[in-house]
Design a protein around this motif. Sequence first.
Motif, PDB file in Angstrom:
ATOM      1  N   THR A 159       0.821  -1.214   0.000  1.00 35.90           N
ATOM      2  CA  THR A 159       0.000   0.000   0.000  1.00 35.90           C
ATOM      3  C   THR A 159       0.857   1.269   0.000  1.00 35.90           C
ATOM      4  OG1 THR A 159      -1.630  -1.204   1.308  1.00 35.90           O
ATOM      5  CG2 THR A 159      -1.892   1.188   1.191  1.00 35.90           C
ATOM      6  N   ILE A 216      -9.741   3.278  -0.951  1.00 39.33           N
ATOM      7  CA  ILE A 216      -8.796   2.549  -1.808  1.00 39.33           C
ATOM      8  C   ILE A 216      -7.527   2.184  -1.042  1.00 39.33           C
ATOM      9  CG2 ILE A 216      -7.640   4.573  -2.799  1.00 39.33           C
ATOM     10  CD1 ILE A 216      -7.590   2.957  -5.471  1.00 39.33           C
ATOM     11  N   TRP A 224      -6.448  -1.635  -0.169  1.00 37.05           N
ATOM     12  CA  TRP A 224      -5.477  -1.785  -1.256  1.00 37.05           C
ATOM     13  C   TRP A 224      -5.138  -3.241  -1.548  1.00 37.05           C
ATOM     14  CZ3 TRP A 224      -3.686   1.673  -4.690  1.00 37.05           C
ATOM     15  CH2 TRP A 224      -2.571   1.334  -5.436  1.00 37.05           C
ATOM     16  N   TYR A 283      -7.771  -5.628  -3.495  1.00 35.17           N
ATOM     17  CA  TYR A 283      -8.063  -5.471  -4.923  1.00 35.17           C
ATOM     18  C   TYR A 283      -7.055  -6.272  -5.744  1.00 35.17           C
ATOM     19  CZ  TYR A 283     -10.708  -1.318  -3.471  1.00 35.17           C
ATOM     20  OH  TYR A 283     -11.595  -0.461  -2.883  1.00 35.17           O
ATOM     21  N   ARG A 302      -5.381  -1.711  -9.347  1.00 33.05           N
ATOM     22  CA  ARG A 302      -5.040  -0.588  -8.468  1.00 33.05           C
ATOM     23  C   ARG A 302      -4.008   0.285  -9.175  1.00 33.05           C
ATOM     24  NH1 ARG A 302      -2.749  -4.580  -3.798  1.00 33.05           N
ATOM     25  NH2 ARG A 302      -2.150  -5.859  -5.511  1.00 33.05           N
TER      26      ARG A 302
END
Length: 169
Positions: free
Chosen positions: A77, A102, A106, A109, A114
């Motif tokens: 992330t 998001i 993170w 996904y 991303r």
Amino acid sequence: MVSKHIRLLKDLALIDESFQTSHLFRIKKKIDASTCDAIHDSDLTHPVFVYTPQQSPYIGGEFELEISLPLDYPSTTPRVKFRTQIYSPIVDESGTVSCLPILQRWLTYPMNSRSLSDILAEIDYYITHLEDVDEPHRPTLLTEWKNDPVLFIKIAEQQTKESAKSQKR
């Protein structure tokens, strides 16, 4: 050296394309893969963006923000920090932004879904759509916005004029 940063270079190029017409975000220091010998890890892993909000109370301001990217991006992330002070519930006093959905999700996904562009789009959305903020860094500012939006806007506009003066390009 560039080969290990291909994904990051693609994301930075996508940002230029995505926000070119809106002038919402621009990369402060252009990074060009064709001049790979001049690229340093710190330039790639700490890109600085200039955010020019198009909605009140931040119109007329330019805010610098830095995204700290791990070398194994996008597996880890990223961290986001405003270098320019901004009066917003989603940004803490030190400039850190980590309450974005998001960033919080993170790792859940798929890796190819991303991107830095998505982070920037979410920053703009939550800066200007406070009604959708669930977990602010500064709850008192969100309460102020809900209870006295005129005061919130006045303070945010004043701080924008003082801290986020438009820079000549």
